[in-house]
Enzyme design. Structure first.
Site, PDB file in Angstrom:
ATOM      1  N   ALA A  64      51.598  46.980  45.267  1.00  0.00           N
ATOM      2  CA  ALA A  64      51.237  47.444  46.612  1.00  0.00           C
ATOM      3  C   ALA A  64      51.164  48.962  46.632  1.00  0.00           C
ATOM      4  CB  ALA A  64      52.265  46.958  47.632  1.00  0.00           C
ATOM      5  N   ASP A  65      50.333  49.469  47.523  1.00  0.00           N
ATOM      6  CA  ASP A  65      50.258  50.906  47.737  1.00  0.00           C
ATOM      7  C   ASP A  65      49.834  51.164  49.179  1.00  0.00           C
ATOM      8  OD1 ASP A  65      50.430  53.506  46.043  1.00  0.00           O
ATOM      9  OD2 ASP A  65      48.765  53.808  47.435  1.00  0.00           O
TER      10      ASP A  65
END
Length: 180
Positions: A64-65
């Site tokens: 995730a980012d």
């Protein structure tokens, strides 16, 4: 096994809403973005490169980012106090977007999605900005603020998933894992 490929302590906390049965692994990856990449494409790209190093046949890997963007420009983590001040002034009295990209990988199977949440800041005085910077909170956060901390005092309203702004769209990720 479920692997969360993230250095973020906030993502670890949020992942516990879905399950306690996961481990955290991180790899040093080159997070340099291609020029002129759109914020939604940027988070998809980054979530994928964070998950890739742990791809295998047995484990589900989640990368995730999160980025903050205004006027199509991505605001990263501030380099120093002046940078934080400039970011907060730019966000003052305006609506910006927080994008989180998530990639789920197992073996050859891969699914990615992003969530966008709109956030409106109050009109921030120089004193409010200085006071917030003194908390030291802005320095490890995209866009120079954390909604889950003192940064909540800057936020007039949000449209969308609160947890997305913190760093992980928990309910969308849970639905995606159930369908994965």
């Amino acid at each position: 096994m479920l692997i969360l490929a993230s250095k973020s302590p906030r993502r670890r906390e949020l992942m516990k809403f879905i399950t306690d049965d996961f481990i955290v692994k991180t790899a040093d990856v080159d997070e340099t973005l291609p020029e002129n990449i759109a914020p939604a494409d940027a988070v998809l790209y980054l979530s994928k490169i964070k998950a890739q190093p742990f791809r295998n046949e047995n484990d589900i890997v989640i990368g995730a980012d999160t980025v903050v963007a205004i006027d199509g420009i991505i605001l990263g983590k501030p380099a120093d106090e002046n940078d934080a001040k400039n970011m907060l002034k730019r966000l003052s009295n305006r609506v910006h977007s927080v994008f989180t990209g998530v990639t789920i990988i197992k073996g050859e199977r891969e699914e990615s999605f992003f969530v966008e949440t709109k956030v409106k800041f109050y009109n921030l005085s120089d004193e409010m900005i200085e006071s917030y910077i003194k908390t030291r909170e802005p320095f490890d956060k995209a866009g120079a603020y954390g909604i889950q901390g003192y940064g909540c005092l800057l936020v007039e309203s949000i449209e969308g998933d609160y947890f997305n702004v913190v760093g992980l769209p928990v309910s969308k990720l849970n639905q995606s894992l159930l369908n994965f």
